[in-house]
Scaffold this active site. Sequence first.
Site, PDB file in Angstrom:
ATOM      1  CG  ASN A   1     -50.405  -3.017  83.408  1.00 36.47           C
ATOM      2  OD1 ASN A   1     -50.175  -2.182  83.066  1.00 36.47           O
ATOM      3  ND2 ASN A   1     -51.353  -4.178  83.603  1.00 36.47           N
TER       4      ASN A   1
ATOM      5  CG  HIS B   1     -50.735  -1.899  79.390  1.00 39.52           C
ATOM      6  ND1 HIS B   1     -52.110  -1.843  80.275  1.00 39.52           N
ATOM      7  CD2 HIS B   1     -51.333  -1.003  78.417  1.00 39.52           C
ATOM      8  CE1 HIS B   1     -53.522  -1.903  80.014  1.00 39.52           C
ATOM      9  NE2 HIS B   1     -52.721  -0.674  78.979  1.00 39.52           N
TER      10      HIS B   1
ATOM     11  CD  GLU C   1     -51.590  -6.200  80.441  1.00 41.78           C
ATOM     12  OE1 GLU C   1     -51.348  -4.954  80.940  1.00 41.78           O
ATOM     13  OE2 GLU C   1     -53.114  -6.505  80.278  1.00 41.78           O
TER      14      GLU C   1
ATOM     15  CG  ASP D   1     -54.403  -2.568  71.524  1.00 39.64           C
ATOM     16  OD1 ASP D   1     -56.011  -1.432  70.610  1.00 39.64           O
ATOM     17  OD2 ASP D   1     -54.291  -2.499  72.584  1.00 39.64           O
TER      18      ASP D   1
HETATM   19  C1  F6R Z   1     -55.627   0.770  73.435  1.00 39.39           C
HETATM   20  C2  F6R Z   1     -54.550   0.330  74.453  1.00 39.39           C
HETATM   21  C3  F6R Z   1     -53.905   0.480  75.791  1.00 39.39           C
HETATM   22  C4  F6R Z   1     -53.979   1.980  76.697  1.00 39.39           C
HETATM   23  C5  F6R Z   1     -54.007   2.265  77.410  1.00 39.39           C
HETATM   24  C6  F6R Z   1     -54.672   3.449  78.490  1.00 39.39           C
HETATM   25  O1  F6R Z   1     -55.323   0.530  71.726  1.00 39.39           O
HETATM   26  O2  F6R Z   1     -53.732   0.174  73.362  1.00 39.39           O
HETATM   27  O3  F6R Z   1     -52.807   0.682  75.678  1.00 39.39           O
HETATM   28  O4  F6R Z   1     -54.007   2.635  75.211  1.00 39.39           O
HETATM   29  O5  F6R Z   1     -54.556   1.183  78.423  1.00 39.39           O
HETATM   30  O6  F6R Z   1     -56.176   3.377  78.224  1.00 39.39           O
HETATM   31  P1  F6R Z   1     -56.726   4.253  78.733  1.00 39.39           P
HETATM   32  O7  F6R Z   1     -56.012   5.813  77.859  1.00 39.39           O
HETATM   33  O8  F6R Z   1     -58.321   4.104  78.645  1.00 39.39           O
HETATM   34  O9  F6R Z   1     -56.264   5.156  80.233  1.00 39.39           O
END
Ligand code: F6R
Length: 259
Positions: A136, A138, A143, A67
């Site tokens: 959440n 994702h 989301e 992303d």
């Molecule tokens: C990042 C991504 C997100 C993160 C998720 C966890 O490319 O796609 O899904 O993997 O938000 O983020 P952290 O590791 O910062 O808790």
Amino acid sequence: MKILILPDQGDATIRAADMICESMAARARTVLGLATGGTMEPLYAELVARHRQGRLTFADARSFNLDEYVGLAPRHPQSYHSYMHRHLFAHVDFAPGATALPDGSAPDPDAEADAYEARIAAAGGIDLQLLGIGRNGHIGFNEPTSSLCSRTRVKTLTESTRAANARFFAEGEEPPTCAITMGLATILDARQVLLLAFGAEKAPAVRAMIEGPVSAFTPASVLQMHRRATVILDQAAASMLELREYYHTVHPDGAPALV
Ligand code: F6R
């Protein structure tokens, strides 16, 4: 799903790096799916260290990130392009042009998302997709209520995701409201997926992903439909799992399964 519960984040990160090395050794021209975020930083540090020790090369590999924020140019310090450069690409030996992320500054983000999906397919698909999980539920920026059949597209971020990611932005700077993200079906197409989650704050999402129903409300639960999904957890992230003892029995301290 293979659930590996390691004593702590350090052990879990080593186990994940081992799996990536095994996968890259098994297939010369591996296509990696990469993620960003706090969870990945120690993992990339470990991969960089192994590269410096001559134990790991990316020379024949390709990569596609999950992303990118809409509205951030690749050179913006908080873009995922910059993150990847800082934590991995600048320190290892990917060939020029072998790494890809969606362009968040593209004039037509919808067209950019479609083109990105087509580039993944043209590369033969992803061999190993790395994933973190949001509080959440994702994965990528899919989301809650994302279609389980979704492809790469523009998604509006929830306030909780923007609040969680605000820590990476300078004071007074707000995280963007939208991102281009691989879809849930794009992620399911990967031949193998490896999700990492650490810390008690991830425990409810981890429980919903592994032991809850498959539901668009917990997008990560779609991994229950994947034939080669591995989840690597520390004790805290695993703390709410009902079948925790069972997962320990099958893979003691994250070891390969007992026969
Ligand atoms: C990042 C991504 C997100 C993160 C998720 C966890 O490319 O796609 O899904 O993997 O938000 O983020 P952290 O590791 O910062 O808790």
